[in-house]
Design a protein around this motif. Structure first.
Motif, PDB file in Angstrom:
ATOM      1  N   UNK A  44      -2.172   2.260   7.215  1.00  0.00           N
ATOM      2  CA  UNK A  44      -1.129   1.573   7.155  1.00  0.00           C
ATOM      3  C   UNK A  44      -1.013   0.124   7.593  1.00  0.00           C
ATOM      4  N   UNK A  45      -0.160  -0.700   6.991  1.00  0.00           N
ATOM      5  CA  UNK A  45      -0.384  -2.043   6.757  1.00  0.00           C
ATOM      6  C   UNK A  45      -1.665  -2.538   6.640  1.00  0.00           C
ATOM      7  N   UNK A  78       1.711   7.481  11.068  1.00  0.00           N
ATOM      8  CA  UNK A  78       0.434   6.977  10.990  1.00  0.00           C
ATOM      9  C   UNK A  78      -0.287   8.462  10.537  1.00  0.00           C
ATOM     10  N   UNK A  79      -1.386   8.590   9.836  1.00  0.00           N
ATOM     11  CA  UNK A  79      -1.769   9.796   9.373  1.00  0.00           C
ATOM     12  C   UNK A  79      -2.708  10.403  10.558  1.00  0.00           C
ATOM     13  N   UNK A 119      12.974   7.059   0.207  1.00  0.00           N
ATOM     14  CA  UNK A 119      12.658   8.328   0.625  1.00  0.00           C
ATOM     15  C   UNK A 119      11.493   8.320   1.385  1.00  0.00           C
ATOM     16  N   UNK A 120      10.845   9.454   1.695  1.00  0.00           N
ATOM     17  CA  UNK A 120       9.652   9.503   2.530  1.00  0.00           C
ATOM     18  C   UNK A 120       8.432   8.903   1.764  1.00  0.00           C
ATOM     19  N   UNK A 121       7.791   8.303   2.571  1.00  0.00           N
ATOM     20  CA  UNK A 121       6.344   7.726   2.238  1.00  0.00           C
ATOM     21  C   UNK A 121       5.437   8.776   2.016  1.00  0.00           C
ATOM     22  N   UNK A 122       4.624   9.043   1.293  1.00  0.00           N
ATOM     23  CA  UNK A 122       3.607  10.439   1.188  1.00  0.00           C
ATOM     24  C   UNK A 122       2.694   9.971   2.128  1.00  0.00           C
ATOM     25  N   UNK A 147      -2.719   6.706  -1.344  1.00  0.00           N
ATOM     26  CA  UNK A 147      -1.840   6.904  -0.229  1.00  0.00           C
ATOM     27  C   UNK A 147      -2.272   6.663   1.089  1.00  0.00           C
ATOM     28  N   UNK A 148      -1.256   6.751   2.061  1.00  0.00           N
ATOM     29  CA  UNK A 148      -1.780   6.521   3.291  1.00  0.00           C
ATOM     30  C   UNK A 148      -2.585   7.767   3.945  1.00  0.00           C
TER      31      UNK A 148
END
Length: 336
Positions: A76-77, A113-114, A49-52, A315-316
């Motif tokens: 991320x990463x 990316x956020x 599913x979608x990563x929050x 979370x990201x």
């Protein structure tokens, strides 16, 4: 000050891991590794599913610029945005859709990316640990060039930045145990056990490193990529421990056991470094190995719980404030 090992780590135009592990050989050749990566199928290797994502914006970041606290945002990463005092620092910025020389092939990003590069605040410095595609992103460097004061990287890596338009005066290359000072922040390149290369003919022509950030008595370890080795103990002894360690936890495989750590090795490295709080990175964004994508965070969480070690698995995009007492982090990945 520990020795730089120049004579040992740079020979015949190439860099090497420090003795006694100067020549590490993986049990499978590169061609066989590529075949395995392309054709081996691993159950649950990508999220179902979608990563929050916790969205970020410049207004919110700028409102915290002068509050004196240390904030960390995992983008991320291995890309982490750190606010140290009034300055922002960015580690291994990778914003592209693929960790690859191609826009059409190679490991594809699992999540957005956020925050976009355009919306980031001005960045005091970018830290680049080595030249692999999942740590050095050509497109990101070009976009960041106009809003970054300085780029701190390893020996031999600055040539890529210059090629992409960064002025030489804004690039500092460090060898192991060398430092760069900026105001009340000191950055030191420290050893790691890894390798470098972006093509067929540049293997190990540039150095790889971890980094230590010291700011007003607080110490942060950015591990980047490394196999498990005795260097972690040496770094921990030299700096007297760390408030937080940002540690690679992902992309491990029996095919390359010397250059990436399994979760139990990551946890031991954190203890060797005398870290107080552990924050796993290098997971959840790209498929770079054969393990299920949830496995790194699940295993490192279980290991930390066994010994009651403070662990942060944000979370990201979620903000972490260094020194704040937090409740046990939710296992956000279990619901994906």
């Amino acid at each position: 000050m520990p020795p730089e090992h120049d004579a040992e780590i740079h020979k015949n135009g190439c860099y090497h891991n420090a003795p006694p592990f100067a020549e590490l050989r993986n049990p499978m050749g590169r061609a066989a590794q590529i075949r395995q990566f392309l054709f081996k199928r691993t159950p649950n290797a990508v999220p179902a599913g979608n990563i929050p994502i916790v969205p970020l914006n410049r207004q919110d970041l700028e409102s915290r610029r002068e509050n004196g606290e240390i904030h960390l945002y995992r983008l991320g990463h291995s890309t982490v945005l750190l606010k140290l005092g009034g300055d922002y620092w960015l580690t291994d910025p990778v914003f592209s859709n693929r960790a690859s020389p191609s826009r059409l092939a190679g490991p594809k990003r699992f999540h957005n990316t956020p925050i976009t590069i355009a919306d980031l605040p001005d960045i005091t410095g970018v830290i680049i640990s080595h030249n692999h595609y999942d740590h050095l992103d050509k497109s990101a460097i070009k976009q960041l060039n106009g809003k970054v004061g300085h780029f701190i990287t390893t020996r031999g890596t600055g040539k890529y930045l210059k090629r992409w338009g960064v002025a030489e005066t804004r690039i500092t290359e460090l060898g192991w145990w060398q430092s760069h000072n900026h105001g009340d922040t000191t950055l030191t390149a420290t050893p790691s056990q890894h390798f470098s290369g972006r093509g067929l003919f540049d293997n190990n022509k540039s150095l790889w490193a971890s980094f230590v950030l010291q700011h007003n008595g607080r110490k942060i370890f950015f591990g980047s990529d490394s196999g498990y080795f005795d260097g972690f103990k040496q770094i921990g002894q030299h700096f007297g421990g760390f408030d937080i360690t940002l540690m690679e936890t992902g992309a491990y495989s029996a095919l390359w056991p010397y250059v990436h750590m399994t979760p139990d090795q990551t946890y031991q490295a954190h203890k060797d470094l005398r870290g107080k709080t552990l924050m796993p990175i290098h997971n959840s964004t790209f498929k770079l190995a054969f393990h299920p994508w949830k496995e790194p965070l699940e295993q490192i969480t279980e290991l930390a719980e066994q010994e009651n070690t403070p662990l942060l698995t944000p979370q990201i995009g979620e903000r972490i404030t260094l020194g704040q007492t937090a409740s046990p982090p939710p296992r956000w990945w279990q619901s994906v």
